[in-house]
Design a protein around this motif. Sequence first.
Motif, PDB file in Angstrom:
ATOM      1  N   PHE A  81     141.836  63.713-136.281  1.00 56.06           N
ATOM      2  CA  PHE A  81     141.152  63.135-135.118  1.00 56.06           C
ATOM      3  C   PHE A  81     142.035  62.126-134.393  1.00 56.06           C
ATOM      4  N   GLU A  82     142.571  61.168-135.129  1.00 54.50           N
ATOM      5  CA  GLU A  82     143.384  60.122-134.495  1.00 54.50           C
ATOM      6  C   GLU A  82     144.675  60.702-133.920  1.00 54.50           C
ATOM      7  N   THR A  83     145.252  61.649-134.641  1.00 56.59           N
ATOM      8  CA  THR A  83     146.497  62.255-134.164  1.00 56.59           C
ATOM      9  C   THR A  83     146.229  63.018-132.873  1.00 56.59           C
ATOM     10  N   ASN A  84     145.072  63.649-132.821  1.00 53.65           N
ATOM     11  CA  ASN A  84     144.725  64.402-131.617  1.00 53.65           C
ATOM     12  C   ASN A  84     144.503  63.488-130.420  1.00 53.65           C
ATOM     13  N   ILE A  85     143.587  62.500-130.561  1.00 56.20           N
ATOM     14  CA  ILE A  85     143.228  61.737-129.357  1.00 56.20           C
ATOM     15  C   ILE A  85     144.362  60.821-128.910  1.00 56.20           C
ATOM     16  N   ARG A  86     145.181  60.378-129.868  1.00 57.59           N
ATOM     17  CA  ARG A  86     146.211  59.403-129.502  1.00 57.59           C
ATOM     18  C   ARG A  86     147.557  60.070-129.186  1.00 57.59           C
ATOM     19  N   LEU A  87     148.066  60.869-130.145  1.00 58.36           N
ATOM     20  CA  LEU A  87     149.416  61.426-129.942  1.00 58.36           C
ATOM     21  C   LEU A  87     149.391  62.682-129.069  1.00 58.36           C
TER      22      LEU A  87
ATOM     23  N   GLU B 246     129.554  48.082-131.067  1.00 57.62           N
ATOM     24  CA  GLU B 246     130.134  47.911-129.726  1.00 57.62           C
ATOM     25  C   GLU B 246     130.652  49.231-129.198  1.00 57.62           C
ATOM     26  N   LEU B 247     131.139  50.092-130.100  1.00 59.70           N
ATOM     27  CA  LEU B 247     131.698  51.365-129.644  1.00 59.70           C
ATOM     28  C   LEU B 247     130.668  52.216-128.909  1.00 59.70           C
ATOM     29  N   ALA B 248     129.371  51.965-129.224  1.00 58.09           N
ATOM     30  CA  ALA B 248     128.327  52.757-128.571  1.00 58.09           C
ATOM     31  C   ALA B 248     128.196  52.434-127.084  1.00 58.09           C
TER      32      ALA B 248
ATOM     33  N   LEU C 250     139.844  44.300-129.957  1.00 58.87           N
ATOM     34  CA  LEU C 250     140.315  44.575-128.580  1.00 58.87           C
ATOM     35  C   LEU C 250     139.709  45.892-128.088  1.00 58.87           C
ATOM     36  N   ARG C 251     138.408  45.946-128.126  1.00 65.28           N
ATOM     37  CA  ARG C 251     137.720  47.215-127.850  1.00 65.28           C
ATOM     38  C   ARG C 251     137.621  47.522-126.357  1.00 65.28           C
ATOM     39  N   PRO C 252     137.761  48.784-125.980  1.00 62.59           N
ATOM     40  CA  PRO C 252     137.743  49.170-124.563  1.00 62.59           C
ATOM     41  C   PRO C 252     136.408  49.681-124.029  1.00 62.59           C
ATOM     42  N   GLU C 253     135.413  49.925-124.903  1.00 60.57           N
ATOM     43  CA  GLU C 253     134.276  50.752-124.476  1.00 60.57           C
ATOM     44  C   GLU C 253     133.468  50.159-123.320  1.00 60.57           C
ATOM     45  N   PHE C 254     133.305  48.836-123.307  1.00 58.71           N
ATOM     46  CA  PHE C 254     132.503  48.238-122.234  1.00 58.71           C
ATOM     47  C   PHE C 254     133.222  48.384-120.886  1.00 58.71           C
TER      48      PHE C 254
ATOM     49  N   GLY D  12     146.913  50.469-130.676  1.00 58.21           N
ATOM     50  CA  GLY D  12     147.538  51.382-129.713  1.00 58.21           C
ATOM     51  C   GLY D  12     146.631  51.697-128.532  1.00 58.21           C
ATOM     52  N   TYR D  13     145.340  51.846-128.784  1.00 61.24           N
ATOM     53  CA  TYR D  13     144.459  52.268-127.683  1.00 61.24           C
ATOM     54  C   TYR D  13     144.389  51.257-126.557  1.00 61.24           C
ATOM     55  N   TRP D  14     144.704  49.998-126.861  1.00 61.63           N
ATOM     56  CA  TRP D  14     144.672  48.969-125.811  1.00 61.63           C
ATOM     57  C   TRP D  14     145.594  49.351-124.654  1.00 61.63           C
TER      58      TRP D  14
ATOM     59  N   SER E 188     140.285  61.058-120.942  1.00 63.85           N
ATOM     60  CA  SER E 188     139.759  61.433-122.261  1.00 63.85           C
ATOM     61  C   SER E 188     139.111  60.231-122.954  1.00 63.85           C
ATOM     62  N   THR E 189     138.627  60.469-124.173  1.00 68.12           N
ATOM     63  CA  THR E 189     138.010  59.375-124.926  1.00 68.12           C
ATOM     64  C   THR E 189     139.017  58.263-125.204  1.00 68.12           C
ATOM     65  N   GLU E 190     140.291  58.583-125.209  1.00 62.11           N
ATOM     66  CA  GLU E 190     141.352  57.598-125.422  1.00 62.11           C
ATOM     67  C   GLU E 190     141.911  57.093-124.089  1.00 62.11           C
ATOM     68  N   GLY E 191     141.254  57.464-123.002  1.00 63.59           N
ATOM     69  CA  GLY E 191     141.722  57.039-121.680  1.00 63.59           C
ATOM     70  C   GLY E 191     142.905  57.846-121.169  1.00 63.59           C
TER      71      GLY E 191
HETATM   72  O1  IFL Z   1     140.636  55.230-130.221  1.00 70.08           O
HETATM   73  C1  IFL Z   1     139.724  54.581-129.415  1.00 70.08           C
HETATM   74  C2  IFL Z   1     138.918  55.563-128.625  1.00 70.08           C
HETATM   75  O2  IFL Z   1     138.322  54.965-127.509  1.00 70.08           O
HETATM   76  C3  IFL Z   1     137.839  56.201-129.420  1.00 70.08           C
HETATM   77  N1  IFL Z   1     137.355  55.550-130.488  1.00 70.08           N
HETATM   78  C4  IFL Z   1     137.733  54.239-130.917  1.00 70.08           C
HETATM   79  C5  IFL Z   1     138.915  53.613-130.241  1.00 70.08           C
HETATM   80  C6  IFL Z   1     138.588  52.395-129.444  1.00 70.08           C
HETATM   81  O3  IFL Z   1     137.576  51.609-129.904  1.00 70.08           O
HETATM   82  O4  IFL Z   1     137.382  57.277-129.076  1.00 70.08           O
END
Ligand code: IFL
Length: 488
Positions: free
Chosen positions: A147-153, A336-338, A389-393, A449-451, A477-480
């Motif tokens: 999951f992390e490798t997919n959304i990030r890398l 917070e992620l919600a 350092l959450r981005p969701e809001f 990294g997501y920041w 995407s979910t990772e921006g």
């Molecule tokens: O990797 C980030 C991404 O926004 C996600 N879940 C959690 C991270 C940020 O809180 O989908």
Amino acid sequence: MTMPRRGMLTLLGAAGLTTLAGRAAVAEPAPPSPSAPPPAGPGSAAAPLTQPEFAPPGSWREVAEDVRRETRFAWQSYVDKAFGHDQIRPVSGGFEEFFVADHPMGLTIVEALDTLWLMELDHELEQGLAWVRRNLSFDVDASFQVFETNIRLLGGLLSAYHCTRERRLLALAADLGERLLVAFTKSPTGIPYRFVNLRTGAVSGPETNLAETGTYITEFGYLSQLTGDRRFYDAAKRAFRVTFERRTSLDLLPYAIHAETGEFLNRTATIGPPADSFYEYLFDGWALFGDRDLKRWYDVLTAGVVAHQPETNAGRLWFAQVDAYTGEVVSRTQSELASFYAGLLGQSGHLRLGRAYHDSWNAVQDRYGVLPEGIDYTTLAATSTGNQLRPEFADSAFTLWLVTRDEVFRRRAFTHYQQMKRTSRVRFGYTILDDVTTNPPTRGDFCPGYWWSEQLKYYWLIFGNARRFNYADNYLSTEGNIFRGARR
Ligand code: IFL
């Protein structure tokens, strides 16, 4: 039947690829109104512990330039102290790896590339690209979280390719996609394992969850589109189908699932982690590829959520965690992620709910200045006091602003930015907070990294009138990561 847009995934044309439903078509940003009133809604009624600003003293363009300066400052610190390592420790000037101990993958660089491009920080972009060309390889004998490798890398490489059209990025993405695909093809159900060894293809982690099984369709689909190889798209869609078909009679999904049997491992349905982006990607698969199956599955499951999970407390909307078989509330805590869900609701035809849910989170921002990781929504008490350092809001503020162009969302993002600068800016960049409830907040020593891929980009795009971004037709995407909307 509407014709697919130019550049669409024609190889998927047979099964339901008809219309694209991207984010709302909108005009270019208007200048701020310095005299604009503070946002209405539950947030303004709550007694704030902090006194947030709601609009900048100058123009939004000046705020965007400030974001760009801060990005440059943080990037230079990363280059000086941690270049090539996954993530910087911005207080001490140290670093740490994310995927494998002692094996840097340049995560921060890959996450930052499209943000640097959008900001026209071309010198910094070239520094990052040079590192990728020289160093990045996925022939690594270690287990990676799929999951992390997919959304990030994978997502970071694809978005950088979308922006720059540099072929090496696509070659790396295709190589990585091939190595990740094994997590799906080795599973008897098609639901991916959590981990795969990138060199050997050994898989592990059959006990998984919705987010880690359903957050692939946009990266894999875009890779299919770019390579002409539909195996990626098909694998991601099959995992969705298998899970959807196992929904309960309430059209809800428990969040824990076994990849080998397809059986659910618990009873709790949540829109927060570890389910969140499963729902996001059903809608996004429709938005990006026009896949009607995904849209139908999204609509069915969202109807289940909307029927069984909303609760109002002190006039504020929240989404309870419920028993997926009975609908009984099992928890009134909210991660917070919600808060991302406000944006998803807003862009998928549930704008009233999306706005109301963002108002609720804005009340939390008013109260704490910086959102804590978790709250009890009956009291707004923090149940988890840090902030990673959450981005969701900011993400949902940006999405709702794109959909509505209501200035209230830009002002909320501005407050988010100001509070982050006030609490997280340190010697070598920006850090997480260990406790937002102390005065001043207690700092950690870590920048995720997501920041680089998320907040910085959302701030830049919402405050600036970015020349390289198509505000009328885009996908993040979910990772921006940006897969549509780069203006080259
Ligand atoms: O990797 C980030 C991404 O926004 C996600 N879940 C959690 C991270 C940020 O809180 O989908």
